[in-house]
Design an enzyme around this catalytic site. Structure first.
Site, short mmCIF file in Angstrom:
data_model
loop_
_atom_site.label_atom_id
_atom_site.label_comp_id
_atom_site.label_asym_id
_atom_site.label_seq_id
_atom_site.Cartn_x
_atom_site.Cartn_y
_atom_site.Cartn_z
N TRP A 1 0.90 -1.25 0.16
CA TRP A 1 -0.15 -0.03 -0.02
C TRP A 1 0.97 1.25 -0.25
O TRP A 1 1.97 1.14 0.38
CB TRP A 1 -0.84 0.04 1.16
CG TRP A 1 -0.50 -0.17 2.50
CD1 TRP A 1 0.11 -1.10 3.39
CD2 TRP A 1 0.33 1.11 3.39
NE1 TRP A 1 0.52 -0.70 4.49
CE2 TRP A 1 0.67 0.91 4.44
CE3 TRP A 1 0.04 2.66 3.00
CZ2 TRP A 1 1.14 1.56 5.36
CZ3 TRP A 1 0.61 3.38 4.13
CH2 TRP A 1 1.25 3.12 5.18
N HIS B 1 6.63 -6.54 11.11
CA HIS B 1 7.77 -6.27 11.71
C HIS B 1 8.00 -6.92 13.07
O HIS B 1 9.28 -7.27 13.25
CB HIS B 1 8.02 -4.77 11.76
CG HIS B 1 7.89 -3.87 10.51
ND1 HIS B 1 7.73 -2.65 10.36
CD2 HIS B 1 7.91 -4.50 9.22
CE1 HIS B 1 7.64 -2.48 8.79
NE2 HIS B 1 7.91 -3.47 8.27
N THR C 1 3.95 -0.18 19.00
CA THR C 1 3.51 0.55 17.94
C THR C 1 2.27 -0.08 17.38
O THR C 1 1.32 0.49 17.30
CB THR C 1 4.42 0.84 16.89
OG1 THR C 1 5.16 -0.15 16.53
CG2 THR C 1 5.26 2.02 17.41
N GLU D 1 8.21 -2.64 18.33
CA GLU D 1 7.12 -3.02 17.04
C GLU D 1 5.75 -3.39 17.75
O GLU D 1 4.67 -3.02 17.15
CB GLU D 1 7.67 -3.96 16.06
CG GLU D 1 8.99 -3.35 15.46
CD GLU D 1 8.84 -2.39 14.44
OE1 GLU D 1 7.59 -1.92 14.30
OE2 GLU D 1 9.50 -2.22 13.46
N ASP E 1 1.54 -3.48 9.57
CA ASP E 1 2.73 -3.47 9.16
C ASP E 1 3.76 -3.67 10.53
O ASP E 1 4.61 -4.41 10.25
CB ASP E 1 3.29 -1.96 8.56
CG ASP E 1 2.96 -2.06 7.08
OD1 ASP E 1 2.40 -2.71 6.53
OD2 ASP E 1 3.35 -0.78 6.63
N GLU E 2 3.20 -2.96 11.43
CA GLU E 2 3.87 -2.89 12.66
C GLU E 2 3.95 -4.54 13.25
O GLU E 2 5.04 -5.04 13.73
CB GLU E 2 3.27 -2.06 13.89
CG GLU E 2 3.32 -0.71 13.43
CD GLU E 2 4.51 0.26 13.21
OE1 GLU E 2 5.53 -0.57 13.20
OE2 GLU E 2 4.48 1.30 13.01
N GLU F 1 6.72 8.42 14.33
CA GLU F 1 7.06 7.60 12.96
C GLU F 1 7.94 8.73 12.12
O GLU F 1 8.88 8.13 11.51
CB GLU F 1 5.81 7.68 12.13
CG GLU F 1 4.98 6.48 12.61
CD GLU F 1 5.36 5.04 12.60
OE1 GLU F 1 6.11 4.96 11.92
OE2 GLU F 1 4.44 4.28 13.27
N HIS G 1 4.50 5.19 6.80
CA HIS G 1 3.53 5.60 8.30
C HIS G 1 3.62 6.83 8.33
O HIS G 1 2.47 7.35 8.66
CB HIS G 1 4.23 4.80 9.28
CG HIS G 1 4.16 3.28 8.99
ND1 HIS G 1 4.69 2.45 10.19
CD2 HIS G 1 3.76 2.45 8.17
CE1 HIS G 1 4.80 1.32 9.75
NE2 HIS G 1 4.05 1.12 8.48
N GLU H 1 8.70 1.56 6.75
CA GLU H 1 8.22 2.30 7.75
C GLU H 1 7.79 3.88 7.40
O GLU H 1 7.03 4.47 7.67
CB GLU H 1 9.24 2.30 8.86
CG GLU H 1 9.21 0.99 9.72
CD GLU H 1 8.21 1.08 10.78
OE1 GLU H 1 7.57 2.32 11.12
OE2 GLU H 1 7.88 -0.08 11.35
#
Ligand code: FE2
Ligand code: FE2
Length: 398
Positions: free
Chosen positions: A97, A267, A234, A231, A263-264, A140, A181, A178
């Protein structure tokens, strides 16, 4: 272990800790009492620039290269492992994305209409929510600091800026993921018209200039325990800002925060996998590193935040995040408990006496933190109201 003491001046910490335990009255029990200033230059040669970006908050004794040099080989030998186990967790760029997928398209004819819709939705969100979302966005946006932090780690750093090792590729590609974000949250907040972008941008500039003090000592054992924790932290906080946006009726913003949270999570999977592997290869060294990080407390990446006016900005932002339930002391204990379970710490065998003591310490710690937190909550009074420059100086209860 090389210990670099940059100044002998030590003093008691300020009102709130710069550690990751969210502000609450439990802080006094969970922090170390001595810290040391980072500046070494005599005051007559300390220029304005140096003053600006020297921490106004406490930083700790700066310890460097604490991993024994022979252990660098462990990480060099794991490069193939990182290839199959880490790089496979990255998403191909073409399938990723991008911020534009969630924002009004400034090249389209419908831009004005889409913008009005965004602003209408964001009107329902309270000031206190914006304080937390802005703080998360600024965190971020200090991504250069986190890439720097990863590249301080012995044995895994990107030695050239374009190193072909799996470790270096991971770090660059992680940074690239990242980077979306902060971009997305920044653009959303700009378009919302609800916040003072200039103050926010100043805060970002101050924060990147100030860096961070994670106390990971160039040591990848400590570094990857830190990133595993962060991670997940977040993942939790973006998940909670998604939930609150939904409750206030901004489904698009909920989708934005939820997408970042996912995403976090991915990760977190990567970093916890690295530490899992370290437990397999070197259980004693890894449990001692886990104990060390938890004794030092996990400092939040944006703990040196200021807008040039409020030197307690990070504590104030954290207090609002705690009150809204976006990131709390309970979350801190939950993350720790999760990691203890994820790495099967209770079942580790073949440890030295020191290792067994560390195992015992981290296994008992979540319950200890919770108990302190419950006591603190019982004593807690309603916080004062504080102005935040990010929302044009309007006041929000801490
Ligand atoms: Fe992020
Ligand atoms: Fe992250």
């Amino acid at each position: 272990m090389a210990l670099k003491l940059t100044s002998s001046l030590s003093f008691q910490s300020q009102k709130y800790p710069c550690f990751g335990v969210p502000p609450s009255t439990s802080k006094t029990n969970l922090r170390s009492s001595k810290i040391v200033m980072a500046s070494t230059l005599p005051s007559n040669v300390v220029g304005d620039v140096k003053k600006t970006f020297s921490p106004k908050h406490d930083v700790h004794v700066q310890v460097t290269h604490s991993m024994p040099p022979q252990k660098v080989e462990i990480f060099k030998n794991l490069d193939g492992w990182a290839d199959t186990n880490l790089l496979t967790l990255l998403k191909p760029v073409e399938k990723s994305w991008q911020p534009q997928d969630f924002l009004p398209d400034s090249a389209s004819e419908g831009f004005n209409e889409q913008l009005l819709e965004l602003r209408k939705r964001s009107k329902e969100l309270p000031d206190e929510y914006f304080v937390v979302l802005v703080g998360d966005m600024i965190t971020e946006e200090a991504l250069p600091t986190y890439q720097t932090m990863l590249n301080t780690l012995d044995g895994v750093r990107d030695e050239t800026g374009a190193s072909p090792t799996s470790w270096a590729i991971w770090t660059r590609a992680w940074t690239a993921e990242e980077n979306r974000h902060g971009d997305l949250l920044n653009k959303y907040l700009y378009l919302s018209g609800r916040v003072d972008m200039r103050q926010i941008e100043k805060t970002i500039q101050y924060l990147i200039g100030s860096g961070m003090d994670p106390r990971t000592e160039n040591n990848p054992y400590l570094g990857f325990i830190y990133t595993s924790f962060q991670e997940r932290a977040t993942f939790i906080s973006h998940g909670n800002t998604a939930r609150l946006a939904k409750e206030h009726g901004d489904l698009k913003l909920a989708q934005i925060c939820g997408t970042i949270a996912a995403d976090e999570k991915r990760h977190e999977t990567a970093y916890t996998k690295i530490v899992e592997k370290l437990y397999e290869i070197d259980p004693d060294g890894t449990i001692l590193a886990f104990e060390d990080m938890m004794k030092k407390k996990i400092s939040m990446p944006a703990h040196l935040m200021t807008d040039g006016e409020d030197d307690n900005l990070f504590d104030n932002f954290s207090a609002v995040a705690q009150r809204l339930g976006v990131y709390t002391a309970k979350d801190y204990a939950d993350i720790l408990e999760f990691l203890v379970g994820r790495w099967n710490v209770e079942k580790l065998t073949g440890l030295s006496g020191e290792g067994r003591r560390a195992q015992d310490y981290v296994c008992r710690l979540p319950a200890r933190i919770r108990k302190l937190e419950e006591r603190a909550q019982a004593r807690a009074k309603e916080g004062p109201k504080k102005p935040f420059s990010w929302i044009f100086g309007r006041e929000v209860r801490l």
